[in-house]
Design a protein around this motif. Sequence first.
Motif, PDB file in Angstrom:
ATOM      1  N   TRP A 136       0.710  -0.971   0.074  1.00  0.00           N
ATOM      2  CA  TRP A 136       0.134  -0.048   0.224  1.00  0.00           C
ATOM      3  C   TRP A 136       0.940   1.154   0.052  1.00  0.00           C
ATOM      4  CZ3 TRP A 136      -1.089   4.127   3.615  1.00  0.00           C
ATOM      5  CH2 TRP A 136      -0.639   4.156   4.656  1.00  0.00           C
ATOM      6  N   ASP A 137       0.347   2.195  -0.343  1.00  0.00           N
ATOM      7  CA  ASP A 137       0.977   3.841  -0.555  1.00  0.00           C
ATOM      8  C   ASP A 137      -0.114   4.545  -0.544  1.00  0.00           C
ATOM      9  OD1 ASP A 137       2.951   5.334  -0.418  1.00  0.00           O
ATOM     10  OD2 ASP A 137       3.933   4.912  -2.331  1.00  0.00           O
ATOM     11  N   ILE A 138       0.533   6.114  -0.474  1.00  0.00           N
ATOM     12  CA  ILE A 138      -0.413   7.075  -0.894  1.00  0.00           C
ATOM     13  C   ILE A 138       0.085   8.080  -1.800  1.00  0.00           C
ATOM     14  CG2 ILE A 138      -1.150   9.128   0.329  1.00  0.00           C
ATOM     15  CD1 ILE A 138      -0.979   7.807   3.072  1.00  0.00           C
ATOM     16  N   SER A 139      -0.941   8.454  -2.720  1.00  0.00           N
ATOM     17  CA  SER A 139      -0.336   9.376  -4.154  1.00  0.00           C
ATOM     18  C   SER A 139      -1.136  10.525  -3.928  1.00  0.00           C
ATOM     19  CB  SER A 139      -0.321   8.307  -5.198  1.00  0.00           C
ATOM     20  OG  SER A 139       0.076   9.086  -6.440  1.00  0.00           O
ATOM     21  N   TYR A 140      -0.660  11.481  -4.826  1.00  0.00           N
ATOM     22  CA  TYR A 140      -1.269  12.774  -5.032  1.00  0.00           C
ATOM     23  C   TYR A 140      -2.368  12.708  -5.915  1.00  0.00           C
ATOM     24  CZ  TYR A 140       2.329  14.932  -2.106  1.00  0.00           C
ATOM     25  OH  TYR A 140       3.388  15.487  -1.264  1.00  0.00           O
ATOM     26  N   GLY A 147      -1.079  23.751  -6.109  1.00  0.00           N
ATOM     27  CA  GLY A 147      -0.660  23.314  -4.538  1.00  0.00           C
ATOM     28  C   GLY A 147      -1.618  22.711  -3.799  1.00  0.00           C
ATOM     29  N   LEU A 148      -2.908  22.636  -4.171  1.00  0.00           N
ATOM     30  CA  LEU A 148      -3.775  21.585  -3.327  1.00  0.00           C
ATOM     31  C   LEU A 148      -4.085  20.479  -3.910  1.00  0.00           C
ATOM     32  CD1 LEU A 148      -5.944  21.566  -0.930  1.00  0.00           C
ATOM     33  CD2 LEU A 148      -7.592  22.500  -2.491  1.00  0.00           C
ATOM     34  N   TYR A 149      -3.931  19.411  -3.262  1.00  0.00           N
ATOM     35  CA  TYR A 149      -4.003  17.952  -3.416  1.00  0.00           C
ATOM     36  C   TYR A 149      -4.997  17.105  -2.685  1.00  0.00           C
ATOM     37  CZ  TYR A 149       0.349  19.075  -6.187  1.00  0.00           C
ATOM     38  OH  TYR A 149       1.213  19.647  -7.142  1.00  0.00           O
ATOM     39  N   TRP A 150      -5.460  16.133  -2.974  1.00  0.00           N
ATOM     40  CA  TRP A 150      -6.114  14.994  -2.557  1.00  0.00           C
ATOM     41  C   TRP A 150      -5.212  13.965  -2.294  1.00  0.00           C
ATOM     42  CZ3 TRP A 150      -9.608  18.510  -1.168  1.00  0.00           C
ATOM     43  CH2 TRP A 150     -10.272  19.204  -2.171  1.00  0.00           C
ATOM     44  N   TYR A 151      -5.388  12.981  -1.414  1.00  0.00           N
ATOM     45  CA  TYR A 151      -4.627  11.974  -1.359  1.00  0.00           C
ATOM     46  C   TYR A 151      -5.208  10.546  -1.204  1.00  0.00           C
ATOM     47  CZ  TYR A 151      -1.780  15.749   0.821  1.00  0.00           C
ATOM     48  OH  TYR A 151      -0.921  16.851   0.981  1.00  0.00           O
ATOM     49  N   LEU A 152      -4.724   9.753  -2.311  1.00  0.00           N
ATOM     50  CA  LEU A 152      -5.038   8.442  -2.646  1.00  0.00           C
ATOM     51  C   LEU A 152      -4.547   7.476  -1.936  1.00  0.00           C
ATOM     52  CD1 LEU A 152      -6.887   6.428  -4.239  1.00  0.00           C
ATOM     53  CD2 LEU A 152      -4.903   6.589  -6.255  1.00  0.00           C
ATOM     54  N   TYR A 153      -5.260   6.876  -0.931  1.00  0.00           N
ATOM     55  CA  TYR A 153      -4.846   5.535  -0.290  1.00  0.00           C
ATOM     56  C   TYR A 153      -5.108   4.219  -1.142  1.00  0.00           C
ATOM     57  CZ  TYR A 153      -4.529   8.917   3.792  1.00  0.00           C
ATOM     58  OH  TYR A 153      -4.161   9.786   4.815  1.00  0.00           O
ATOM     59  N   ALA A 154      -4.381   3.669  -1.262  1.00  0.00           N
ATOM     60  CA  ALA A 154      -4.520   2.163  -2.016  1.00  0.00           C
ATOM     61  C   ALA A 154      -3.842   1.103  -1.811  1.00  0.00           C
ATOM     62  CB  ALA A 154      -4.037   2.698  -3.639  1.00  0.00           C
ATOM     63  N   ILE A 155      -4.617  -0.053  -1.410  1.00  0.00           N
ATOM     64  CA  ILE A 155      -3.868  -1.156  -1.203  1.00  0.00           C
ATOM     65  C   ILE A 155      -4.031  -2.311  -2.276  1.00  0.00           C
ATOM     66  CG2 ILE A 155      -4.054  -3.163   0.431  1.00  0.00           C
ATOM     67  CD1 ILE A 155      -5.407  -1.329   2.816  1.00  0.00           C
ATOM     68  N   ILE A 156      -2.892  -3.165  -2.750  1.00  0.00           N
ATOM     69  CA  ILE A 156      -3.179  -3.975  -3.618  1.00  0.00           C
ATOM     70  C   ILE A 156      -2.634  -5.146  -3.372  1.00  0.00           C
ATOM     71  CG2 ILE A 156      -0.662  -3.127  -4.691  1.00  0.00           C
ATOM     72  CD1 ILE A 156      -1.787  -3.907  -7.282  1.00  0.00           C
ATOM     73  N   ASP A 157      -3.126  -6.317  -3.691  1.00  0.00           N
ATOM     74  CA  ASP A 157      -2.870  -7.542  -3.640  1.00  0.00           C
ATOM     75  C   ASP A 157      -1.555  -8.155  -4.592  1.00  0.00           C
ATOM     76  OD1 ASP A 157      -2.504 -10.638  -3.781  1.00  0.00           O
ATOM     77  OD2 ASP A 157      -4.300 -10.705  -2.088  1.00  0.00           O
TER      78      ASP A 157
END
Length: 343
Positions: A136-140, A147-157
């Motif tokens: 898993w990781d977090i990406s913009y 300068g303003l971002y949302w944060y995508l949290y993702a988990i992959i098998d």
Amino acid sequence: MVWFDEAVLAGARRDKAAQELEIPLRSLRRWRDEQGTVLEDKRPVATRPEPKNKLSETEREQILATCNDEEYASLPPSQIVPRLADKGVYLASESTMYRVLKAANQQHHRGKSKAPVSRAKPTSYSASAPNQVWCWDISYMPSGIRGLYWYLYAIIDIYSRKLVAWEVHDKECSQLASELVQRALLREQCLFKPLVLHSDNGSPMKGSTLRVKLQEWGVTSSFSRPRVSNDNPYVESLFKTVKYCPHWPTGGFATVGSAREWMLEFTRFYNHEHRHSGIRFVTPAQRHQQQDVVLLEKRKAVYEQAKLDYPQRWAGRATRNWSPIGPVSLNPEREIVQVQAAA
């Protein structure tokens, strides 16, 4: 030929002179007639028979028409071939499609990434079934404001490449990460079962809230080396697939809600429609539900029948390998730790 004649007249043996010229002696003899006159080179005007398995112009046009069809226009041959096989259709091999597209000036490099750098890998884990090793990781995700971002949290098998869980938030937080992991464990019914969760060294990944919860749930933590993204390749590859999607909005997402709606549709496509190259071009959902074996057997049957119908296409070679992918390893260049399935 002048150099050869001069060497022979000077007393050199013919075979040694030919060896120095790096030309077979039989070729030098064939280039002269019975009187010793050098013959004209007939290779440029020689008539050569066409290979029996050469594609006809009609077959080439059919390949180009299929690749340019609206359904396949945005897909490479590596994605087109398995989709055609799923429909029971065989036109040509993947390499042949690439060759025909190149001859028609329709094959161009579209990648933007730099060449990968070879680095030593950390200790690896190997998964032989779903829900054994997750990354898993977090990406913009860009907003409409610079300068303003949302944060995508993702988990992959890593075994099935399935996107098992994701969320979009307006901040990076260890508490939000722990809630996402808990939901994923409950949804996949693997709470308190042997599982490895790999991530990089970011503060949300090493936050005390998440680490305590992982120990409570019986999840083994694994981390990349600092500033080495290649140690977490599966989730980094997922983020590239997300952001290189043709429907990725170039102007960003106006609200966190619009980003969530887009990811919801992308997850449906990625898990249930996208043929993943790392798992023999089946969908992650099919691999996760272990349906890939039956599907790949059907594809193999299609190709075996095609080989019987067009034996000249293979010239004695085996058909494309449609055998299922076995265990999957995370950074396999070091000692591999096999994750045992739960009892």
